[in-house]
Enzyme design. Structure first.
Site, PDB file in Angstrom:
ATOM      1  CE1 TYR A  77      -4.033   2.045   0.390  1.00 12.73           C
ATOM      2  CE2 TYR A  77      -2.499   3.465   1.570  1.00 12.73           C
ATOM      3  CZ  TYR A  77      -3.715   3.286   0.921  1.00 12.73           C
ATOM      4  OH  TYR A  77      -4.593   4.319   0.796  1.00 12.73           O
ATOM      5  CG  PHE A 129      -6.684  17.646 -24.708  1.00 11.73           C
ATOM      6  CD1 PHE A 129      -6.822  17.129 -25.991  1.00 11.73           C
ATOM      7  CD2 PHE A 129      -7.024  16.840 -23.632  1.00 11.73           C
ATOM      8  CE1 PHE A 129      -7.280  15.835 -26.186  1.00 11.73           C
ATOM      9  CE2 PHE A 129      -7.479  15.542 -23.828  1.00 11.73           C
ATOM     10  CZ  PHE A 129      -7.611  15.042 -25.114  1.00 11.73           C
ATOM     11  CB  THR A 130     -11.545  17.516 -24.560  1.00 10.22           C
ATOM     12  OG1 THR A 130     -10.671  16.396 -24.418  1.00 10.22           O
ATOM     13  CG2 THR A 130     -11.856  17.729 -26.035  1.00 10.22           C
ATOM     14  CG  ASP A 220      -0.887  18.047 -21.861  1.00 14.82           C
ATOM     15  OD1 ASP A 220      -0.202  17.004 -21.859  1.00 14.82           O
ATOM     16  OD2 ASP A 220      -2.114  18.048 -22.056  1.00 14.82           O
ATOM     17  CE  LYS A 263      -3.276  10.356 -24.519  1.00 12.85           C
ATOM     18  NZ  LYS A 263      -4.142  10.398 -23.344  1.00 12.85           N
ATOM     19  NE  ARG A 387     -11.163  15.078 -30.426  1.00 16.29           N
ATOM     20  CZ  ARG A 387     -11.027  14.696 -29.151  1.00 16.29           C
ATOM     21  NH1 ARG A 387      -9.856  14.420 -28.652  1.00 16.29           N
ATOM     22  NH2 ARG A 387     -12.080  14.600 -28.372  1.00 16.29           N
ATOM     23  CG  PHE A 454     -15.799  14.393 -27.200  1.00 15.70           C
ATOM     24  CD1 PHE A 454     -15.626  15.520 -26.405  1.00 15.70           C
ATOM     25  CD2 PHE A 454     -14.921  13.341 -27.045  1.00 15.70           C
ATOM     26  CE1 PHE A 454     -14.601  15.590 -25.470  1.00 15.70           C
ATOM     27  CE2 PHE A 454     -13.894  13.398 -26.116  1.00 15.70           C
ATOM     28  CZ  PHE A 454     -13.740  14.523 -25.320  1.00 15.70           C
TER      29      PHE A 454
HETATM   30  N1  F0G Z   1      -3.509  15.924 -22.466  1.00 15.28           N
HETATM   31  C1  F0G Z   1      -3.475  15.527 -23.750  1.00 15.28           C
HETATM   32  C2  F0G Z   1      -2.684  16.290 -24.743  1.00 15.28           C
HETATM   33  C3  F0G Z   1      -4.183  14.382 -24.143  1.00 15.28           C
HETATM   34  O1  F0G Z   1      -4.144  13.985 -25.411  1.00 15.28           O
HETATM   35  C4  F0G Z   1      -4.927  13.666 -23.162  1.00 15.28           C
HETATM   36  C5  F0G Z   1      -5.716  12.497 -23.536  1.00 15.28           C
HETATM   37  C6  F0G Z   1      -4.933  14.123 -21.853  1.00 15.28           C
HETATM   38  C7  F0G Z   1      -4.200  15.262 -21.536  1.00 15.28           C
HETATM   39  C8  F0G Z   1      -5.725  13.449 -20.764  1.00 15.28           C
HETATM   40  O2  F0G Z   1      -5.130  12.257 -20.423  1.00 15.28           O
HETATM   41  O3  F0G Z   1      -6.778  10.492 -21.100  1.00 15.28           O
HETATM   42  O4  F0G Z   1      -4.901   9.989 -19.529  1.00 15.28           O
HETATM   43  O5  F0G Z   1      -6.814  11.366 -18.798  1.00 15.28           O
HETATM   44  N2  F0G Z   1      -5.974  12.212 -24.712  1.00 15.28           N
HETATM   45  C9  F0G Z   1      -6.684  11.054 -25.202  1.00 15.28           C
HETATM   46  C10 F0G Z   1      -6.798  11.156 -26.703  1.00 15.28           C
HETATM   47  C11 F0G Z   1      -7.963  10.760 -24.521  1.00 15.28           C
HETATM   48  O6  F0G Z   1      -7.458  10.275 -27.273  1.00 15.28           O
HETATM   49  O7  F0G Z   1      -6.235  12.061 -27.302  1.00 15.28           O
HETATM   50  P1  F0G Z   1      -5.958  10.950 -19.945  1.00 15.28           P
END
Ligand code: F0G
Length: 463
Positions: A77, A129-130, A220, A263, A387, A454
């Site tokens: 843990y 970014f979303t 990021d 990624k 997108r 989305f």
């Molecule tokens: N920042 C970037 C540039 C991303 O592409 C993503 C996720 C995140 C933050 C968030 O990270 O998914 O681990 O919580 N991108 C995915 C995509 C979902 O399909 O581009 P996460």
């Protein structure tokens, strides 16, 4: 006479040891599956997909070295040895002394936004970014896009379309005051712009500007090794530096980073934040206990942290990134041979189809990119994602859709997963849909969730 070899091809720096069979589907079954999924590729069952280019997030094939690491997961843990292995590699490769693991990228975004933002603040960033923007908004900030104009033009060939426009940043600072801007949120490369990189020169410029105005600079760094690769290839003075050296040099200019490890690090789950600011670290470590789990596991298993630690060592290898971006380029170039409009220059993690151009007879409120992603899926079982207007969400004040200039379908490449033959099937399907594009009808949205619509929105076909 025998043919002469005119060129020498490259090939991947790995061979395949384990395979996962995929189900072959028919057009009829895919039509049914698309309808059942409300014409949203996020709602398809993975079983109904032939070639899955939805995302490169957590869909990567781990190496035997990473899998071997999974076997030495220390599932204590508190104080797992894998946590320390990961921390050491974060220090070694990104150069930050402090580190907090999280279950994925958006969890790190959550912590950073909560710590740095006060209600009423403004966050400038390069495009958006979303999940990043949403966490900033949920913490009370207004996000302001300060990316260079070229990024919003799919055909513009600028080599660093992710760059921040200093004039736009300065305008915002003059309008709202530096004290209302806790940090500049830079992403390198920029996902929503088509995987477009930021130059080192721009990072330095923004850093100098922020220093002068006492604004923090955060990165990021989710696909930062791809950004480093593009700097090596495109920016003067970097040809002889390694990707690892460039990555570390990039990080030098930031107070901290957040990362989705799903990624670059080539794992299936994980994320973290890292910083040189001790008080931000202490607060993040404390909030981690509230939202993620103890600060030595952050919602992850010990084995996940070991796979991440090993992924960091592999991700900076030039041939590994070259093989990945080489695949993206291969598909992009094939599509260009058939004049299919895509975002240029071809980006790092995927090929982005210009749905606004391809389905130019549809209004943006008929969701051209959503429509195109569905047409391709039904044609061949290749899954991409929207997108465009759906991803962009609604204006916080007026409630109307945001109308982004870019209306794209993203075909994203999981790392070390698909072969060139898969890419041939993909490009042939897209070209076939492109040839029949005039017959395609749009969609209407019939279900819209409040956040990140989305992912779960549903659509019906227009008659
Ligand atoms: N920042 C970037 C540039 C991303 O592409 C993503 C996720 C995140 C933050 C968030 O990270 O998914 O681990 O919580 N991108 C995915 C995509 C979902 O399909 O581009 P996460």
């Amino acid at each position: 006479m025998a043919k002469k070899i005119l060129k020498r091809s490259w090939a991947e720096n790995f061979k395949i040891k384990v395979v996962e069979p995929i189900k072959m589907t028919t057009k009829q079954s895919r039509e049914k599956a698309a309808k059942e999924a409300g014409y949203n590729t996020f709602l398809l069952k993975s079983e109904d997909v032939y070639i899955d280019l939805l995302t490169d997030s957590g869909t990567n094939a781990m190496s035997d070295y990473q899998w071997a690491g999974m076997m030495i997961g220390d599932e204590a843990y508190a104080g797992s040895k894998n946590f320390y292995n990961l921390w050491n590699n974060v220090k070694k490769y990104y150069g930050f002394p402090y580190f907090v693991p999280t279950h994925q990228g958006r969890a790190a975004e959550h912590l950073v936004s909560k710590i740095l933002i006060k209600p009423g603040d403004f966050i400038p960033g390069n495009m958006y970014f979303t999940t990043t923007r949403l966490h900033q908004e949920l913490a009370g900030a207004t996000f302001v896009d300060v990316i260079i104009d070229e990024a919003h033009d799919a055909q513009n060939l600028h080599p660093f379309k992710g760059n921040i426009d200093l004039k736009k940043l300065d305008k915002l600072v003059k309008e709202v005051g530096a004290d209302k801007i806790p940090y500049v949120s830079m992403a390198a490369p920029v996902n929503m712009a088509g995987g477009q990189p930021v130059s080192m020169a721009n990072i330095v410029e923004v850093y100098e500007y922020c220093k002068k105005h006492k604004i923090k600079l955060w990165l990021d760094a989710t696909r930062a090794t791809e950004n480093a690769y593009f700097i090596k290839l495109r920016e003067k003075g970097y040809q002889d530096k390694t990707v690892a050296e460039i990555l570390k040099e990039m990080c030098k200019y930031f107070e901290g980073i957040w990362v989705s490890a799903k990624k670059d690090l080539m794992v299936n789950i994980g994320g973290f934040l890292a910083t040189r600011n001790r008080s931000v670290y202490l607060e993040a470590r404390n909030l981690c206990v509230v939202y993620e789990g103890l600060h030595t596991y952050g919602g992850l298993a010990g084995r996940d942290m070991e796979a991440m630690a090993r992924g960091i060592e592999e991700m900076v290898d030039f041939d590994t990134i070259h093989a990945r971006i080489g695949q993206v380029e291969y598909l992009g170039k094939k599509l260009l041979e058939y004049n299919v409009p895509i975002v240029l220059p071809i980006g790092g993690h995927g090929v982005f189809l210009d749905a606004k151009k391809i389905l130019s007879h549809l209004k943006q409120t008929e969701f051209p990119a959503q429509t195109l992603a569905n047409e391709i899926y039904v044609d061949s079982g290749v899954r991409g994602m929207e997108r465009g207007i759906v991803s962009s969400g609604r204006n916080k004040v007026t409630g109307d859709h945001n109308y982004p200039k870019l209306e794209l379908v993203r075909l994203t490449f999981p790392r070390r997963v698909y072969t060139q033959a898969h890419l041939d099937v993909t490009h042939e399907s897209i070209v076939s849909v492109y040839e029949d594009r005039k017959k395609v009808k749009g969609l209407k949205m019939v279900f819209e969730p409040k956040y990140l619509r989305f992912f779960q929105a549903r659509f019906e076909k227009l008659k």
